[in-house]
Design a protein around this motif. Structure first.
Motif, short mmCIF file in Angstrom:
data_model
loop_
_atom_site.label_atom_id
_atom_site.label_comp_id
_atom_site.label_asym_id
_atom_site.label_seq_id
_atom_site.Cartn_x
_atom_site.Cartn_y
_atom_site.Cartn_z
N ARG A 35 -8.12 4.72 -22.53
CA ARG A 35 -9.37 4.40 -21.63
C ARG A 35 -9.25 5.39 -20.28
NH1 ARG A 35 -13.14 0.15 -22.18
NH2 ARG A 35 -14.07 0.73 -20.31
N PRO A 36 -9.78 6.75 -20.64
CA PRO A 36 -9.67 7.79 -19.74
C PRO A 36 -10.01 7.64 -18.28
CG PRO A 36 -10.61 8.72 -21.69
CD PRO A 36 -10.58 7.24 -21.86
N ASN A 37 -10.94 6.44 -18.16
CA ASN A 37 -11.18 5.95 -16.60
C ASN A 37 -10.05 5.40 -15.99
OD1 ASN A 37 -11.49 3.62 -18.27
ND2 ASN A 37 -13.43 3.22 -17.08
N ILE A 38 -8.90 4.98 -16.53
CA ILE A 38 -8.06 4.25 -15.90
C ILE A 38 -7.06 5.35 -15.18
CG2 ILE A 38 -6.04 4.98 -17.63
CD1 ILE A 38 -6.32 1.68 -15.96
N VAL A 39 -7.41 6.60 -14.99
CA VAL A 39 -6.89 7.54 -14.29
C VAL A 39 -7.00 6.88 -12.62
CG1 VAL A 39 -8.66 9.15 -14.05
CG2 VAL A 39 -6.32 9.93 -13.78
N PHE A 40 -8.13 6.38 -12.45
CA PHE A 40 -8.29 6.04 -10.87
C PHE A 40 -7.32 4.68 -10.66
CE2 PHE A 40 -12.41 7.91 -12.29
CZ PHE A 40 -12.47 8.87 -11.52
N GLY A 41 -7.01 3.94 -11.56
CA GLY A 41 -6.00 3.02 -11.45
C GLY A 41 -4.59 3.30 -11.50
N LEU A 42 -4.42 4.66 -12.18
CA LEU A 42 -3.17 5.03 -12.23
C LEU A 42 -2.59 5.93 -10.98
CD1 LEU A 42 -2.93 6.34 -16.01
CD2 LEU A 42 -1.62 4.40 -15.18
N ILE A 43 -3.44 6.43 -10.45
CA ILE A 43 -3.23 7.34 -9.30
C ILE A 43 -2.55 6.55 -7.91
CG2 ILE A 43 -3.90 8.71 -7.23
CD1 ILE A 43 -5.97 9.62 -9.34
N PRO A 44 -2.87 5.30 -7.65
CA PRO A 44 -2.14 4.52 -6.45
C PRO A 44 -0.81 4.20 -7.13
CG PRO A 44 -4.44 3.82 -6.89
CD PRO A 44 -4.33 4.81 -7.94
#
Length: 191
Positions: free
Chosen positions: A182-191
């Motif tokens: 899921r490419p949108n997980i990048v927003f969850g991975l950054i923190p």
């Protein structure tokens, strides 16, 4: 009376390596039992319309960017091994229960036998519902849990530099797998 209690206490009957081995065996047995229960209870797996569409794409060999190609690639490989949605359910559960075993064994070093409670986490209401679903969100959770379990290993003080590097590489590979799921997980991975 206290001398009798101390003489039959598990701490005096087993050495530390024996207690660790017993805990490891108990953890593996409970996880294997839970894994078997989940597979049996949800066989052949639950599919939603989105998953059925993706499964149709895999069978037809026609892919688009609406569904992650990485998931289609994994699922098409699993379907060659066992042609059923159950193969995806088994894959998810291997990742999830394997991660939980890694976390429980790691927590045992810090908190003792109470770490066995970690095995129950995937069976909690809300989490258990997804264990039998062949959806990409369950795949994402499985990759993230595995990346967390491997990242937790990197922080162990008794590891050699080679093992630490190996766990760190594995953590990053699992994070990339979650991003490809899921490419949108990048927003969850950054923190």
């Amino acid at each position: 009376m206290r001398a009798y209690i101390d003489s039959v206490s598990p701490r005096t009957r087993f050495s530390a390596p024996q207690r660790t081995l017993l805990f490891s065996l108990a953890t593996l047995a409970l996880a294997a039992g839970a894994f078997t229960f989940v597979i049996h209870a949800s066989y052949p797996g639950y599919l939603n319309p989105d998953t059925i569409f993706q499964l149709t794409q895999i069978y037809d060999g026609w892919f688009n960017d609406w569904h992650p190609p990485f998931v289609a690639l994994i699922w098409s490989g699993l379907l060659k091994i066992y042609p059923s949605p159950a193969s995806f359910i088994v894959f998810h559960n291997i990742l999830i229960w394997g991660s939980v075993v890694i976390l429980a064994l790691s927590a045992y070093r810090r908190v003792g036998a109470i770490a066995l409670v970690v095995i129950a986490v995937p069976l909690l209401p809300g989490a258990a519902n997804f264990l039998g679903n062949a959806v990409k969100d369950t795949t994402l959770v499985a990759w993230l849990l595995l990346s967390f379990a491997s990242a937790y290993q990197v922080d162990r003080v008794e590891l050699s530099p080679a093992w630490r590097r190996g766990w760190l590489i594995a953590t990053n590979v699992f994070i990339v797998c979650s991003f490809l799921t899921r490419p949108n997980i990048v927003f969850g991975l950054i923190p």
